[in-house]
Write a protein that holds these residues in place. Sequence first.
Motif, mmCIF file in Angstrom:
data_model
loop_
_atom_site.group_PDB
_atom_site.id
_atom_site.type_symbol
_atom_site.label_atom_id
_atom_site.label_comp_id
_atom_site.label_asym_id
_atom_site.label_seq_id
_atom_site.Cartn_x
_atom_site.Cartn_y
_atom_site.Cartn_z
ATOM 1 N N PHE A 4 35.529 21.233 -0.780
ATOM 2 C CA PHE A 4 35.670 22.658 -1.062
ATOM 3 C C PHE A 4 37.143 23.013 -1.236
ATOM 4 C CE2 PHE A 4 31.734 22.397 1.413
ATOM 5 C CZ PHE A 4 30.870 23.214 0.704
ATOM 6 N N LYS A 5 37.422 23.931 -2.149
ATOM 7 C CA LYS A 5 38.781 24.421 -2.332
ATOM 8 C C LYS A 5 38.733 25.882 -2.751
ATOM 9 C CE LYS A 5 43.038 23.709 -4.960
ATOM 10 N NZ LYS A 5 43.689 22.939 -6.062
ATOM 11 N N ARG A 123 32.362 22.776 -10.427
ATOM 12 C CA ARG A 123 31.442 23.875 -10.123
ATOM 13 C C ARG A 123 32.176 24.925 -9.291
ATOM 14 N NH1 ARG A 123 25.915 24.522 -9.433
ATOM 15 N NH2 ARG A 123 25.912 23.849 -11.615
ATOM 16 N N TYR A 124 32.006 26.194 -9.658
ATOM 17 C CA TYR A 124 32.716 27.291 -9.008
ATOM 18 C C TYR A 124 31.736 28.361 -8.537
ATOM 19 C CZ TYR A 124 36.773 25.074 -11.038
ATOM 20 O OH TYR A 124 37.735 24.159 -11.364
ATOM 21 N N HIS A 125 32.036 28.937 -7.378
ATOM 22 C CA HIS A 125 31.262 30.045 -6.814
ATOM 23 C C HIS A 125 32.196 31.224 -6.573
ATOM 24 C CE1 HIS A 125 27.209 28.473 -5.288
ATOM 25 N NE2 HIS A 125 27.734 27.462 -5.962
ATOM 26 N N PHE A 126 31.874 32.369 -7.172
ATOM 27 C CA PHE A 126 32.598 33.619 -6.920
ATOM 28 C C PHE A 126 31.662 34.510 -6.118
ATOM 29 C CE2 PHE A 126 33.996 37.828 -9.027
ATOM 30 C CZ PHE A 126 34.831 38.129 -7.956
ATOM 31 N N VAL A 127 32.032 34.820 -4.894
ATOM 32 C CA VAL A 127 31.157 35.542 -3.967
ATOM 33 C C VAL A 127 31.287 37.050 -4.180
ATOM 34 C CG1 VAL A 127 30.496 35.873 -1.560
ATOM 35 C CG2 VAL A 127 31.476 33.679 -2.297
ATOM 36 N N LEU A 128 30.188 37.681 -4.613
ATOM 37 C CA LEU A 128 30.175 39.120 -4.828
ATOM 38 C C LEU A 128 29.628 39.891 -3.633
ATOM 39 C CD1 LEU A 128 28.850 39.390 -8.504
ATOM 40 C CD2 LEU A 128 31.213 39.228 -7.696
ATOM 41 N N SER A 134 28.897 33.476 3.143
ATOM 42 C CA SER A 134 27.993 32.553 2.453
ATOM 43 C C SER A 134 28.148 31.147 3.004
ATOM 44 C CB SER A 134 28.291 32.555 0.948
ATOM 45 O OG SER A 134 27.892 33.771 0.372
ATOM 46 N N TRP A 135 27.114 30.704 3.730
ATOM 47 C CA TRP A 135 27.148 29.354 4.287
ATOM 48 C C TRP A 135 26.747 28.355 3.219
ATOM 49 C CZ3 TRP A 135 23.519 25.455 4.775
ATOM 50 C CH2 TRP A 135 23.893 24.372 5.585
ATOM 51 N N MET A 136 27.547 27.302 3.115
ATOM 52 C CA MET A 136 27.221 26.187 2.236
ATOM 53 C C MET A 136 27.630 24.892 2.906
ATOM 54 S SD MET A 136 28.031 27.081 -1.750
ATOM 55 C CE MET A 136 27.354 25.480 -2.207
ATOM 56 N N LYS A 137 26.951 23.834 2.526
ATOM 57 C CA LYS A 137 27.285 22.502 3.008
ATOM 58 C C LYS A 137 27.352 21.563 1.818
ATOM 59 C CE LYS A 137 25.835 18.840 6.199
ATOM 60 N NZ LYS A 137 24.814 18.408 7.190
ATOM 61 N N ALA A 138 28.393 20.724 1.777
ATOM 62 C CA ALA A 138 28.503 19.659 0.782
ATOM 63 C C ALA A 138 28.988 18.417 1.503
ATOM 64 C CB ALA A 138 29.473 20.044 -0.333
ATOM 65 N N GLY A 139 28.262 17.316 1.338
ATOM 66 C CA GLY A 139 28.599 16.120 2.104
ATOM 67 C C GLY A 139 28.512 16.437 3.580
ATOM 68 N N ASP A 140 29.578 16.133 4.320
ATOM 69 C CA ASP A 140 29.600 16.408 5.757
ATOM 70 C C ASP A 140 30.422 17.649 6.103
ATOM 71 O OD1 ASP A 140 32.082 15.444 5.138
ATOM 72 O OD2 ASP A 140 32.115 13.865 6.657
ATOM 73 N N LEU A 150 36.810 33.069 -4.608
ATOM 74 C CA LEU A 150 36.360 32.104 -5.607
ATOM 75 C C LEU A 150 36.614 30.716 -5.061
ATOM 76 C CD1 LEU A 150 35.487 31.215 -8.504
ATOM 77 C CD2 LEU A 150 37.913 31.375 -9.136
ATOM 78 N N TRP A 151 35.575 29.872 -5.072
ATOM 79 C CA TRP A 151 35.662 28.518 -4.532
ATOM 80 C C TRP A 151 35.233 27.493 -5.572
ATOM 81 C CZ3 TRP A 151 36.898 26.904 0.540
ATOM 82 C CH2 TRP A 151 37.128 27.937 1.452
ATOM 83 N N TRP A 152 35.924 26.368 -5.608
ATOM 84 C CA TRP A 152 35.428 25.152 -6.239
ATOM 85 C C TRP A 152 34.739 24.336 -5.167
ATOM 86 C CZ3 TRP A 152 36.583 20.305 -4.378
ATOM 87 C CH2 TRP A 152 36.102 19.218 -5.108
ATOM 88 N N PHE A 153 33.643 23.669 -5.520
ATOM 89 C CA PHE A 153 33.097 22.694 -4.584
ATOM 90 C C PHE A 153 32.550 21.499 -5.352
ATOM 91 C CE2 PHE A 153 28.851 24.223 -5.430
ATOM 92 C CZ PHE A 153 28.012 23.190 -5.036
ATOM 93 N N ASP A 154 32.397 20.399 -4.645
ATOM 94 C CA ASP A 154 32.021 19.126 -5.251
ATOM 95 C C ASP A 154 30.504 18.977 -5.250
ATOM 96 O OD1 ASP A 154 31.701 16.554 -6.118
ATOM 97 O OD2 ASP A 154 33.042 15.642 -4.646
ATOM 98 N N ASN A 155 29.873 19.296 -6.392
ATOM 99 C CA ASN A 155 28.409 19.193 -6.456
ATOM 100 C C ASN A 155 27.947 17.780 -6.784
ATOM 101 O OD1 ASN A 155 29.371 19.488 -9.108
ATOM 102 N ND2 ASN A 155 27.556 20.584 -9.789
#
Length: 200
Positions: A4-5, A123-128, A134-140, A150-155
């Motif tokens: 995540f970034k 992949r980018y998420h902009f939280v409105l 907004s809880w998310m999990k990617a990998g560990d 606005l976040w990039w995350f590794d899908n």
Amino acid sequence: MKYFKRIRSDVDVKPFLNEIASVDDAWAQATGRQDKIAVQREALAIPLRGLRKSMILGRKRRDVHESRWTSGSINFPLARGFIEDVANELDADMSRAKIVCLPGGRRVYPHIDRGEYYRFRGRYHFVLKSSAGSWMKAGDEEIRMKEGELWWFDNDQMHEAFNDGDEDRIHIIFDLLPGDMRAKAAAATEKARAKLAEAA
């Protein structure tokens, strides 16, 4: 964090939410996400950019690189402008995009976005809207994204989301093709075109 970034924060989300609210039955006009994608069945979506069907060229949908604005996206000029602005800032090409609503208590089930299209892109998420974050999990790794971020995350990693709040969670989700991947995507399309011509 590896997966995540955060790219931007403190963006005013009210104009975007007002834009969505101004469109009658915005969430009911396209149901493909919940009808056809099992892991996304609890989410609602407004497509902004989709794959260019004329460029499928015998490929699976997850391998098609070309995209275009949907006809309905004309109702969301602020969302379109935001995606364009981020793409220009990052020297990237716009790809597929949608506005997604995850109602309270609903989830996006664990999955990896498979296919050449996703391998080439970010992949980018902009939280409105997200009252609880907004809880998310990617990998560990797990995070809580806040409104206006606005976040990039590794899908490429196994990922999932859960709305543990009582209110709708609304994101603009979009993909960008980095400038250094343009030639690779173009070459993949030409390869598919040649293969289709050989089979004809």
